[in-house]
Design a protein around this motif. Structure first.
Motif, mmCIF file in Angstrom:
data_model
loop_
_atom_site.group_PDB
_atom_site.id
_atom_site.type_symbol
_atom_site.label_atom_id
_atom_site.label_comp_id
_atom_site.label_asym_id
_atom_site.label_seq_id
_atom_site.Cartn_x
_atom_site.Cartn_y
_atom_site.Cartn_z
ATOM 1 N N GLY A 113 28.529 27.644 39.923
ATOM 2 C CA GLY A 113 29.986 27.747 39.857
ATOM 3 C C GLY A 113 30.543 27.256 38.543
ATOM 4 O O GLY A 113 31.546 27.785 38.041
ATOM 5 N N ASP A 114 29.916 26.257 37.937
ATOM 6 C CA ASP A 114 30.415 25.717 36.671
ATOM 7 C C ASP A 114 30.249 26.697 35.513
ATOM 8 O O ASP A 114 30.838 26.494 34.448
ATOM 9 C CB ASP A 114 29.687 24.405 36.332
ATOM 10 N N ASP A 115 29.455 27.743 35.701
ATOM 11 C CA ASP A 115 29.244 28.736 34.631
ATOM 12 C C ASP A 115 30.273 29.852 34.653
ATOM 13 O O ASP A 115 30.273 30.706 33.762
ATOM 14 C CB ASP A 115 27.846 29.354 34.763
ATOM 15 N N LEU A 116 31.147 29.852 35.657
ATOM 16 C CA LEU A 116 32.094 30.954 35.820
ATOM 17 C C LEU A 116 33.463 30.610 35.233
ATOM 18 O O LEU A 116 33.858 29.440 35.191
ATOM 19 C CB LEU A 116 32.261 31.301 37.299
ATOM 20 N N THR A 117 34.174 31.635 34.789
ATOM 21 C CA THR A 117 35.560 31.468 34.364
ATOM 22 C C THR A 117 36.515 32.180 35.313
ATOM 23 O O THR A 117 37.708 31.887 35.323
ATOM 24 C CB THR A 117 35.785 32.037 32.950
ATOM 25 N N ARG A 118 36.003 33.108 36.098
ATOM 26 C CA ARG A 118 36.869 33.876 36.987
ATOM 27 C C ARG A 118 36.047 34.418 38.149
ATOM 28 O O ARG A 118 34.877 34.774 37.998
ATOM 29 C CB ARG A 118 37.512 35.027 36.211
ATOM 30 N N LEU A 119 36.689 34.459 39.290
ATOM 31 C CA LEU A 119 36.089 35.069 40.476
ATOM 32 C C LEU A 119 37.176 35.952 41.083
ATOM 33 O O LEU A 119 38.277 35.477 41.374
ATOM 34 C CB LEU A 119 35.641 33.989 41.466
ATOM 35 N N THR A 120 36.899 37.239 41.218
ATOM 36 C CA THR A 120 37.925 38.149 41.714
ATOM 37 C C THR A 120 37.384 38.968 42.867
ATOM 38 O O THR A 120 36.188 39.276 42.932
ATOM 39 C CB THR A 120 38.418 39.106 40.615
ATOM 40 N N ALA A 121 38.289 39.324 43.760
ATOM 41 C CA ALA A 121 37.951 40.209 44.878
ATOM 42 C C ALA A 121 38.441 41.606 44.562
ATOM 43 O O ALA A 121 39.414 41.788 43.818
ATOM 44 C CB ALA A 121 38.583 39.698 46.165
ATOM 45 N N GLY A 122 37.787 42.590 45.111
ATOM 46 C CA GLY A 122 38.183 43.976 44.866
ATOM 47 C C GLY A 122 39.600 44.259 45.330
ATOM 48 O O GLY A 122 40.282 45.117 44.784
ATOM 49 N N THR A 123 40.062 43.524 46.351
ATOM 50 C CA THR A 123 41.438 43.610 46.826
ATOM 51 C C THR A 123 41.998 42.200 46.863
ATOM 52 O O THR A 123 41.387 41.312 47.466
ATOM 53 C CB THR A 123 41.510 44.231 48.237
ATOM 54 N N VAL A 124 43.124 41.969 46.204
ATOM 55 C CA VAL A 124 43.659 40.606 46.134
ATOM 56 C C VAL A 124 44.718 40.352 47.203
ATOM 57 O O VAL A 124 45.056 39.199 47.463
ATOM 58 C CB VAL A 124 44.247 40.313 44.737
ATOM 59 N N ASN A 125 45.269 41.407 47.778
ATOM 60 C CA ASN A 125 46.262 41.270 48.846
ATOM 61 C C ASN A 125 45.945 42.267 49.939
ATOM 62 O O ASN A 125 45.402 43.343 49.680
ATOM 63 C CB ASN A 125 47.679 41.541 48.330
ATOM 64 N N GLU A 147 39.715 20.556 34.726
ATOM 65 C CA GLU A 147 39.755 21.984 35.008
ATOM 66 C C GLU A 147 40.165 22.224 36.445
ATOM 67 O O GLU A 147 39.818 21.461 37.350
ATOM 68 C CB GLU A 147 38.392 22.623 34.755
ATOM 69 N N PHE A 148 40.933 23.298 36.674
ATOM 70 C CA PHE A 148 41.296 23.692 38.015
ATOM 71 C C PHE A 148 41.172 25.208 38.124
ATOM 72 O O PHE A 148 41.049 25.912 37.111
ATOM 73 C CB PHE A 148 42.713 23.235 38.372
ATOM 74 N N VAL A 149 41.178 25.707 39.348
ATOM 75 C CA VAL A 149 41.060 27.145 39.582
ATOM 76 C C VAL A 149 42.291 27.601 40.352
ATOM 77 O O VAL A 149 42.580 27.081 41.441
ATOM 78 C CB VAL A 149 39.783 27.484 40.373
ATOM 79 N N LEU A 150 43.036 28.546 39.775
ATOM 80 C CA LEU A 150 44.217 29.103 40.417
ATOM 81 C C LEU A 150 43.983 30.583 40.679
ATOM 82 O O LEU A 150 43.774 31.362 39.744
ATOM 83 C CB LEU A 150 45.457 28.915 39.541
ATOM 84 N N ASN A 151 43.995 30.939 41.942
ATOM 85 C CA ASN A 151 43.768 32.335 42.344
ATOM 86 C C ASN A 151 42.543 32.935 41.646
ATOM 87 O O ASN A 151 42.571 34.047 41.133
ATOM 88 C CB ASN A 151 45.001 33.184 42.063
ATOM 89 N N GLY A 152 41.473 32.154 41.621
ATOM 90 C CA GLY A 152 40.203 32.644 41.111
ATOM 91 C C GLY A 152 40.012 32.559 39.621
ATOM 92 O O GLY A 152 38.990 33.013 39.109
ATOM 93 N N VAL A 153 40.952 31.964 38.881
ATOM 94 C CA VAL A 153 40.847 31.885 37.424
ATOM 95 C C VAL A 153 40.744 30.415 37.011
ATOM 96 O O VAL A 153 41.618 29.610 37.357
ATOM 97 C CB VAL A 153 42.053 32.543 36.740
ATOM 98 N N ARG A 154 39.689 30.094 36.276
ATOM 99 C CA ARG A 154 39.517 28.720 35.793
ATOM 100 C C ARG A 154 40.509 28.439 34.671
ATOM 101 O O ARG A 154 40.644 29.227 33.730
ATOM 102 C CB ARG A 154 38.088 28.502 35.278
ATOM 103 N N GLN A 155 41.199 27.324 34.769
ATOM 104 C CA GLN A 155 42.144 26.914 33.747
ATOM 105 C C GLN A 155 41.945 25.432 33.448
ATOM 106 O O GLN A 155 41.244 24.725 34.178
ATOM 107 C CB GLN A 155 43.587 27.187 34.196
ATOM 108 N N SER A 156 42.576 24.971 32.388
ATOM 109 C CA SER A 156 42.390 23.588 31.962
ATOM 110 C C SER A 156 43.724 22.868 31.950
ATOM 111 O O SER A 156 44.739 23.413 31.506
ATOM 112 C CB SER A 156 41.746 23.537 30.576
ATOM 113 N N ALA A 157 43.734 21.631 32.455
ATOM 114 C CA ALA A 157 44.927 20.793 32.454
ATOM 115 C C ALA A 157 44.689 19.582 31.548
ATOM 116 O O ALA A 157 43.562 19.316 31.102
ATOM 117 C CB ALA A 157 45.255 20.338 33.870
ATOM 118 N N GLU A 158 45.753 18.841 31.284
ATOM 119 C CA GLU A 158 45.629 17.642 30.445
ATOM 120 C C GLU A 158 45.159 16.433 31.239
ATOM 121 O O GLU A 158 44.657 15.472 30.671
ATOM 122 C CB GLU A 158 46.980 17.330 29.788
#
Length: 910
Positions: A526-538, A861-872
């Motif tokens: 999991g630490d190697d990923l930057t994004r996880l997406t599903a074929g359908t998001v809604n 680092e946090f993950v929002l809706n499957g996207v890894r992002q960075s906080a302070e």
């Protein structure tokens, strides 16, 4: 064809032979993007723009570093370079590929590949020509008139046969190899004559040429008062089209005239195998009337002349020749451009040919322009070529044409060396440069393992053992029943099939007889990923619903990998469900729940599918349109229509929005719009996270976009497809979550864009159609019912005031290093949502509305809706309580935070 031959003439007994191993009122064409207009006789000519450009000074910061070197075959090596350059104060990087051919090696050769089956006027992709001719590597070749039949603008010699003669255009260079393998880069002209039985002679203007405007001669039009030979290499029935002349034609078979057409009438036949047709006009046609008769012999003699030496060259003494454009490098230095390059400027993919100072090496150069590379300017290409050893070099047809294929070591087929400007799409072109091997089969020199170097947990992959011989050509080793083993428990392997077990790396080794090979396989965590997406998001929150949810992981180098079902763990919030075969099924919905979440986790990395009672909302199916739809454009020369019509193919029986366009009379960046409801557009009432629509493509390679106006009056442009590279109907799913659009919004236009750069590589006419436009607007339900109002907390006090009502909480907010931390549970109690805590992974999963937020204690680092992002700042664990950075969490969940310094009070609003 019979021919006489002296020291300054060349014998060419089989024009157009091929070796497996190796009139409208206005005629418009383009050479590298410059519009070139040929009026009919009697009109004022508009000349093709000609001029000499001074050398554009390349940035002094240009550097190139070799990153890999791979042997293709004995005598041919592929080298990949990474380059860095400063442009207007900003650093740009990219990749360039060079195939270096050792001309001293007798087992390797270079030749021209032409269209299909070695014929002109057929066109084929670089990869297709390489496969057909058995090339082990290849690149695209000469410039050509994209509106013509498909013949090169420059000269072409293949295997000693003159296939096409150079055009009479100033400053065009060509690359040639003599039969003794000496490289030449020069300007060449053509000289030839036809001799009748009575001894009369007629000057030949060329062989197998399309219509063009000559430069520096007596005639403005290539085929006026001129004679051309067309061999069986020219397959088109018109010889050529759009020449603004009516021909008189003579068929010559085995050196004897067998047919002569009526005056000003073409022979209604293709050129027979081994024969040629003499095509004449005006004074040349009068020569036919005066001197030629059926049954008489006719002799042709011709040669090429070097501009540098003035000497004539017998094409039979050339192994190959291919035309190009401007000179780029001479004597190891950037050369003044020999022809205007204004039409081939910018930063594009590039193709070039050159050779070393000692003549030993030929360099086939291709500069990449894709997501990994910024392309080059011509002056940067000059710097690159000199840095890799090119002593003299020229420019080939680049841009969207730039394509390189090569055969990896031990493989039997060539593959695309890198993505083109159009992804994996290869343009159909008139010719290319192929690299060939004639080495005999040698002994086994080495083996290699073919298969994926990166796996995900649970993924299975097959690996094959392939060998290469002493000449680096493929040789069969699979029959040796190789044995397999893995060096670590991260990967298990049996009989060439590997299974990824856990994150880590393993060396997978195969042994066949006395030789062995290893490849490193990395299992991603999991630490190697930057994004996880599903074929359908809604999706719809309704029992019995089944939606496809294939999971795709994006790793840190940007590569996308399909995640196997066995590697995904699912959690369902608000409903009971299951996932099988990549499909999510809602079995039942919990009472009172309007928003549910299907959370997919790969090794702790999460993404969520938000299911709501609204889900995808049909927006327009064009069955009952009650507002105007109109065609508009930015250019009055662009024509077209936008209308509701009956659908076709998959959409037969349905009404669709049809957009047809004709940009042939326009210049510059051109748009063709289908405009909704005048200037007002049609409303998209609530916040949309995604859009879907059916689009009938025309494979024009143009750009497809949508234009919105948002609630703030801002114009928002959304890419539907960077290139329309398909035909027929196709469903497009567009993510709108990163558009920044404020709702309610209005969709104003769907449109096609033909950008100016590389415009000659895309279709200027076409038809696209649209149907079944839907928007997923989770705010209609997932945000509905969420509490609104104001909540406040004071640092150090265990109280929370919500909409004026004070209540006790068991953990007070605190300030640490300038950051306010709060227990997230109480924020969610006030504003809706839920939080769960995993003591093993120390993760907090926060769900609110359409947001799924994954936080980890002590990680920024946090993950929002499957996207890894960075906080302070990171969440804390204090005295058994989990505290989260208030501003980070609140703003990610759509809340507003205010800080009152004097009272040390935090106010949250929704």
């Amino acid at each position: 064809m019979n021919s006489s031959c002296s020291s300054n003439q060349t014998r060419n007994d089989k024009p157009g032979s091929y070796r497996k191993t190796v009139a409208a009122k206005w005629v418009a064409a383009s050479l590298a993007g410059v519009l070139w207009i040929m009026p009919v006789i009697g009109s004022e000519p508009m000349q093709f723009r000609q001029g000499f450009s001074s050398i554009a000074e390349a940035a002094s910061s240009f550097t190139a570093t070799k990153v890999s070197e791979e042997i293709i075959t004995s005598g041919a090596t592929k080298l990949k370079y990474k380059y860095t350059v400063t442009r207007s104060g900003s650093k740009a990087t990219g990749l360039a590929d060079v195939i270096r051919v050792d001309l001293n090696n007798p087992y390797v050769s270079i030749d021209v590949m032409t269209g299909k089956n070695g014929k002109l006027t057929t066109r084929q992709s670089t990869g297709g020509m390489a496969k057909e001719t058995g090339a082990v590597a290849a690149v695209n070749g000469d410039y050509f008139n994209t509106g013509g039949e498909g013949a090169p603008i420059g000269g072409e010699v293949s295997g000693g046969t003159l296939v096409s003669t150079p055009s009479q255009l100033n400053g065009l260079y060509a690359f040639a190899l003599t039969t003794d393998r000496k490289p030449i880069i020069d300007q060449f002209s053509f000289e030839g004559t036809i001799t009748a039985a009575d001894g009369s002679q007629l000057t030949l203007a060329g062989i197998n040429k399309g219509a063009y405007n000559p430069e520096g001669g007596a005639s403005t039009y290539s085929h006026v008062n001129a004679a051309y030979i067309y061999t069986d290499a020219w397959t088109a029935l018109e010889r050529p089209k759009n020449s603004s002349t009516s021909p008189t034609e003579v068929l010559v078979e085995n050196g004897i005239i067998t047919q002569i057409s009526s005056r000003n009438t073409a022979l209604p036949i293709a050129v027979p195998a081994g024969a040629y047709i003499l095509r004449t006009h005006g004074t040349a046609a009068q020569f036919v009337a005066d001197h030629l008769q059926v049954g008489q012999p006719l002799t042709a003699a011709y040669s090429l002349r070097s501009a540098a030496t003035g000497e004539t060259i017998d094409p039979a003494n050339l192994q190959m020749m291919i035309g190009g454009h401007t000179i780029l490098v001479d004597q190891g230095k950037a050369a003044a451009f020999s022809r205007s390059v204004s039409s081939i400027g910018g930063y594009r993919a590039r193709t070039a040919l050159g050779y070393s100072q000692d003549g030993r090496y030929a360099y086939i150069v291709a500069v990449e322009k894709n997501d990994s590379s910024s392309g080059m300017s011509l002056s940067e290409l000059q710097s690159f070529m000199t840095s890799v050893g090119v002593y003299k070099g020229l420019n080939l047809d680049g841009g969207g044409s730039t394509t390189m294929v090569d055969r990896p070591l031990a493989e039997t087929e060539t593959i695309l060396s890198f993505d083109t400007e159009y992804g994996t799409e290869q343009r159909s072109i008139v010719n290319g440069v192929g690299v060939y091997t004639n080495a005999p089969q040698g002994e086994v020199k080495g083996i290699k393992i073919s298969g994926s170097s990166v796996l995900l947990i649970g993924q299975k992959a097959s690996y094959t053992l392939k060998g290469y011989d002493t000449y680096y050509n493929p040789i069969d080793v699979a029959s040796g029943n190789p044995s397999w083993k893995s060096s670590s428990s991260s990967v298990s392997v049996s009989g060439g099939e590997a299974t990824a077990v856990k994150p880590g790396t393993a060396a997978v080794t195969a042994t066949s007889g006395s030789v062995s090979a290893s490849t490193t396989v990395t299992v991603l965590g999991g630490d190697d990923l930057t994004r996880l997406t599903a074929g359908t998001v809604n999706g719809p929150l309704k029992a019995g619903t089944s939606i496809p949810v294939p999971i795709t992981a994006v790793v840190k180098n940007g590569a996308s990998i399909s995640v196997p079902d066995s590697a995904v763990k699912w959690e369902f919030v608000g409903f009971k469900g299951s996932v099988q075969g990549g499909k999510l099924t809602v079995n039942s919905v919990n009472a009172g729940v309007m928003t549910g979440y299907a959370i997919a986790r790969y090794d702790g990395f999460s993404t969520a599918i938000v299911l709501t009672t609204a889900a995808a909302t049909p927006w327009e199916d064009f069955e009952n349109v009650a507002y105007p739809i109109a065609f508009t454009t930015n250019n009055p020369a662009v024509l077209g229509t936008a209308s509701i019509t009956a659908g076709s193919e998959d959409h037969a029986g349905s009404k669709v929005l049809n957009l047809s366009y004709d940009m042939t009379a326009g210049t510059g960046k051109m748009y063709a719009y289908a405009q909704f409801n005048g200037t007002a557009g049609k409303s998209v009432p609530a916040a949309a996270t995604s859009m879907s629509l059916d689009v009938m493509g025309d494979k024009s390679l143009n750009w497809l976009r949508a234009e919105f106006t948002d609630a703030g009056g801002a114009t928002v442009y959304v890419d539907l497809a960077k290139t329309i590279d398909w035909t027929g109907w196709k469903k497009l799913d567009i993510d709108l979550s990163g558009s920044g659009m404020k709702f309610p919004a209005a969709l104003k236009r769907l449109y096609v864009v033909n950008v100016e750069e590389g415009q000659d590589e895309r279709a200027k006419t076409g038809t696209v159609a649209f149907d079944n436009i839907s928007f997923t607007m989770p705010s209609l339900s997932s945000e509905a019912g969420l509490p609104t109002g104001t909540a406040s907390m004071t640092i150090g006090q265990k109280t929370l005031t919500v909409n004026g009502t004070k209540k006790a909480i068991d953990s007070a907010p605190l300030v640490q290093n300038g950051t306010t931390y709060v227990p997230i549970r109480y924020v969610l109690d006030a504003f809706g949502g839920s939080a769960s805590w995993d003591p093993v992974t120390r993760k907090i999963m926060v769900l609110r509305g359409s947001k799924a937020l994954d936080l980890t204690v002590n990680k920024k680092e946090f993950v929002l809706n499957g996207v890894r992002q960075s906080a302070e700042v990171a969440p804390l664990l204090l005295q058994g309580r989990t505290l989260v950075p208030l501003r980070l969490v609140s703003e990610q969940l759509g809340l507003t935070v205010k800080w009152e310094q004097e009272t040390k009070t935090v106010t949250i609003e929704s």
